[in-house]
Scaffold this motif. Sequence first.
Motif, PDB file in Angstrom:
ATOM      1  N   ASP A   1      74.756 142.444   2.727  1.00 49.18           N
ATOM      2  CA  ASP A   1      75.567 141.632   3.766  1.00 49.18           C
ATOM      3  C   ASP A   1      76.659 142.614   4.194  1.00 49.18           C
ATOM      4  OD1 ASP A   1      73.457 139.736   3.994  1.00 49.18           O
ATOM      5  OD2 ASP A   1      74.851 138.037   3.391  1.00 49.18           O
ATOM      6  N   ALA A   2      77.297 142.900   3.328  1.00 51.90           N
ATOM      7  CA  ALA A   2      78.571 143.513   3.603  1.00 51.90           C
ATOM      8  C   ALA A   2      78.082 145.063   4.195  1.00 51.90           C
ATOM      9  CB  ALA A   2      79.533 143.764   2.194  1.00 51.90           C
ATOM     10  N   TYR A   3      77.120 145.708   3.579  1.00 52.34           N
ATOM     11  CA  TYR A   3      76.877 146.999   4.226  1.00 52.34           C
ATOM     12  C   TYR A   3      76.241 146.792   5.601  1.00 52.34           C
ATOM     13  CZ  TYR A   3      74.296 151.355   4.781  1.00 52.34           C
ATOM     14  OH  TYR A   3      73.752 152.738   5.155  1.00 52.34           O
ATOM     15  N   LYS A   4      75.369 145.749   5.655  1.00 54.61           N
ATOM     16  CA  LYS A   4      74.830 145.630   7.150  1.00 54.61           C
ATOM     17  C   LYS A   4      75.882 145.354   8.034  1.00 54.61           C
ATOM     18  CE  LYS A   4      70.369 144.183   5.304  1.00 54.61           C
ATOM     19  NZ  LYS A   4      69.193 143.109   5.132  1.00 54.61           N
ATOM     20  N   ASN A   5      76.891 144.541   7.790  1.00 59.19           N
ATOM     21  CA  ASN A   5      78.132 144.324   8.716  1.00 59.19           C
ATOM     22  C   ASN A   5      78.832 145.411   9.125  1.00 59.19           C
ATOM     23  OD1 ASN A   5      77.390 141.532   8.827  1.00 59.19           O
ATOM     24  ND2 ASN A   5      78.584 140.975   6.909  1.00 59.19           N
ATOM     25  N   ARG A   6      78.842 146.208   8.028  1.00 60.97           N
ATOM     26  CA  ARG A   6      79.602 147.443   8.269  1.00 60.97           C
ATOM     27  C   ARG A   6      78.951 148.499   9.313  1.00 60.97           C
ATOM     28  NH1 ARG A   6      81.085 149.273   2.268  1.00 60.97           N
ATOM     29  NH2 ARG A   6      82.596 147.583   1.613  1.00 60.97           N
TER      30      ARG A   6
END
Length: 268
Positions: A262-267
């Motif tokens: 999720d963190a990667y996709k949000n970035r």
Amino acid sequence: MITESSSNYNDLEKMSVNELLHNINKEDQSVPLAIQKAIPQIEALVNAIVPRMKKGGKLFYIGAGTSGRLGVVDASECPPTFGVAFDLVVGIIAGGDGAIRKAVEHAEDDDKQAWIDLKNENIGENDSLIGIAASGRTPYVIGGMEEANKNNILTGCIVCNPDSKMAQVAQYAVEPIVGPEFVTGSTRMKAGTAQKLALNMISTSIMIQLGKVKGNKMIDMQLTNHKLEERAIRMVMDEIPVDRSIAESLLAEHKSVRGATDAYKNRT
């Protein structure tokens, strides 16, 4: 009771080890078939529990002896497998945690103690309770279920005898009837296996319904050993286009596959 009826085999002490093993295995093959027949009952129980848990309810298991141990095992495996709080699925055994290793005399005969134990774990009306007993007549379990019914708590049971007292008390009864045990009355064998299979199906399907699995992966599992850390790295690399070093870095920062992806996709 079927679980107490005489074994289909006799003179066990005269059998060779090979004969013992083959005959036990032959009997064990009846267990999945009994579970298959009980799937509609399991489905009804799961469908009743899930909406309550989505509203914040918890799931409790109670049992004595082997049945209680199986409930404790299933409950204890939910946090590391699915990343849920340790008090979301609670296993309670007659006689307390000490009874997990050593039998506590007459603990299963006390029909008042289960409700005391459940209240000590703060059971409430949004929660669900599953009683586990091969015989379907254990006073400890029946007493807890009866009090739960009085307090608007959903009740289910897993029993291996038909038309048992527990099935009458439960709102949702699961009854895998596995027949006589290889060693007469030794319900840790086929009955215990059936209970384990039913518990696996119940808790796993509930957790999937609660969003704890994506695709076929345990995206919220706790990274408590090297094997799970390696599995998580592979899962992150499968889910998002990153190499191993970035996957490791994301997991170190966010502590779960879900958090990392999720963190990667949000970035991006």
